[in-house]
Design a protein around this motif. Structure first.
Motif, PDB file in Angstrom:
ATOM      1  N   ARG A  71      36.733  34.948  53.070  1.00 63.40           N
ATOM      2  CA  ARG A  71      37.092  36.348  53.303  1.00 63.40           C
ATOM      3  C   ARG A  71      38.168  36.843  52.344  1.00 63.40           C
ATOM      4  NH1 ARG A  71      32.795  38.177  55.255  1.00 63.40           N
ATOM      5  NH2 ARG A  71      32.134  37.179  57.159  1.00 63.40           N
ATOM      6  N   MET A  72      38.789  35.932  51.619  1.00 67.44           N
ATOM      7  CA  MET A  72      39.822  36.309  50.662  1.00 67.44           C
ATOM      8  C   MET A  72      39.181  36.496  49.297  1.00 67.44           C
ATOM      9  SD  MET A  72      42.787  36.217  52.305  1.00 67.44           S
ATOM     10  CE  MET A  72      44.104  35.744  51.241  1.00 67.44           C
ATOM     11  N   VAL A  73      39.533  37.571  48.626  1.00 69.79           N
ATOM     12  CA  VAL A  73      39.021  37.826  47.285  1.00 69.79           C
ATOM     13  C   VAL A  73      39.773  36.935  46.308  1.00 69.79           C
ATOM     14  CG1 VAL A  73      38.816  39.564  45.475  1.00 69.79           C
ATOM     15  CG2 VAL A  73      38.429  40.204  47.857  1.00 69.79           C
ATOM     16  N   PRO A  74      39.071  36.171  45.469  1.00 68.50           N
ATOM     17  CA  PRO A  74      39.773  35.326  44.507  1.00 68.50           C
ATOM     18  C   PRO A  74      40.525  36.170  43.474  1.00 68.50           C
ATOM     19  CG  PRO A  74      37.385  34.974  44.378  1.00 68.50           C
ATOM     20  CD  PRO A  74      37.633  36.001  45.417  1.00 68.50           C
ATOM     21  N   PHE A  75      41.699  35.707  43.091  1.00 66.22           N
ATOM     22  CA  PHE A  75      42.519  36.395  42.096  1.00 66.22           C
ATOM     23  C   PHE A  75      42.005  35.995  40.723  1.00 66.22           C
ATOM     24  CE2 PHE A  75      46.320  36.711  39.360  1.00 66.22           C
ATOM     25  CZ  PHE A  75      46.626  38.048  39.566  1.00 66.22           C
ATOM     26  N   THR A  76      41.176  36.861  40.129  1.00 70.71           N
ATOM     27  CA  THR A  76      40.630  36.626  38.792  1.00 70.71           C
ATOM     28  C   THR A  76      40.865  37.870  37.951  1.00 70.71           C
ATOM     29  OG1 THR A  76      38.441  37.520  39.271  1.00 70.71           O
ATOM     30  CG2 THR A  76      38.783  35.162  39.733  1.00 70.71           C
ATOM     31  N   ARG A  77      40.757  37.704  36.638  1.00 73.42           N
ATOM     32  CA  ARG A  77      40.922  38.846  35.727  1.00 73.42           C
ATOM     33  C   ARG A  77      39.916  39.945  36.064  1.00 73.42           C
ATOM     34  NH1 ARG A  77      43.781  38.291  31.151  1.00 73.42           N
ATOM     35  NH2 ARG A  77      42.446  39.697  29.969  1.00 73.42           N
ATOM     36  N   PHE A  78      38.642  39.570  36.209  1.00 70.16           N
ATOM     37  CA  PHE A  78      37.622  40.578  36.478  1.00 70.16           C
ATOM     38  C   PHE A  78      37.901  41.305  37.789  1.00 70.16           C
ATOM     39  CE2 PHE A  78      33.697  42.125  38.283  1.00 70.16           C
ATOM     40  CZ  PHE A  78      33.220  42.921  37.243  1.00 70.16           C
ATOM     41  N   ASN A  79      38.229  40.567  38.852  1.00 74.22           N
ATOM     42  CA  ASN A  79      38.487  41.209  40.141  1.00 74.22           C
ATOM     43  C   ASN A  79      39.693  42.137  40.074  1.00 74.22           C
ATOM     44  OD1 ASN A  79      36.298  39.947  41.243  1.00 74.22           O
ATOM     45  ND2 ASN A  79      37.476  38.414  42.355  1.00 74.22           N
TER      46      ASN A  79
END
Length: 178
Positions: A71-79
């Motif tokens: 349920r957590m959005v991964p911390f990535t450049r694209f996101n």
């Protein structure tokens, strides 16, 4: 053949992941079908042949066993760039992802963390101008997005590749337009 990826759905027929989109190569999709790990939901017109069989390539597959979804959005450049609408949070101009950079609102040298709440998208000029300063404020206060916020943001940007057979499964909660 290499351009025939299969969209992976969970057992409830929702995409396993939106960011990045959950895809399998056609080879891995066929392997999963033969190992009985997935069910074929939709197929391409393209086929593969062996001496004894001909098979259409799957375009959408569903897992047989439900996988718990993060349920957590991964911390990535694209996101992060998607959250910020591919817009520099200092000048407000839109850019391609390759032309954006991470910018710490509170610089690391002053104790700022590398987190959703302290990083914004910035163009190279604004990033250089801000440097270690604290007096430049972003257009929007950075915050951790929910999966649903990123899903909504993604609807404004074309994916690199969307096969027509995927649309019903990616935007199942969208309002239909007649």
């Amino acid at each position: 053949m290499s351009s025939h990826p299969a969209l992976i759905l969970n057992a409830d027929f929702r995409p396993l992941r939106y960011f990045p989109l959950s895809l399998l190569s056609w080879q891995d999709a066929l392997r999963a079908v033969f190992l009985d790990r997935v069910s074929v939901v939709a197929e391409y017109d393209a086929v593969v042949r062996s001496p004894s069989t001909t098979m259409r390539l799957p375009s959408v597959v569903a897992l047989r066993d439900y996988q718990k979804v993060e349920r957590m959005v991964p911390f990535t450049r694209f996101n992060l760039f998607l959250r910020d609408g591919f817009t520099c949070q200092y000048c407000g101009d839109g850019f391609q992802a390759r032309d954006l950079q991470f910018e710490h609102v509170v610089p690391r040298s002053k104790g700022g963390a590398t987190s959703w709440e302290n990083i914004v998208a910035a163009c190279g000029d604004c990033n250089a101008r801000k440097a270690d300063r604290m007096d430049m404020k972003p257009l929007r206060q950075p915050a951790r997005p929910s999966p649903w916020e990123l899903l909504e943001a993604s609807r404004h940007y074309p994916h690199n590749y969307l096969h027509e057979s995927w649309v019903d499964y990616l935007y199942w909660d969208s309002e239909l337009v007649s």
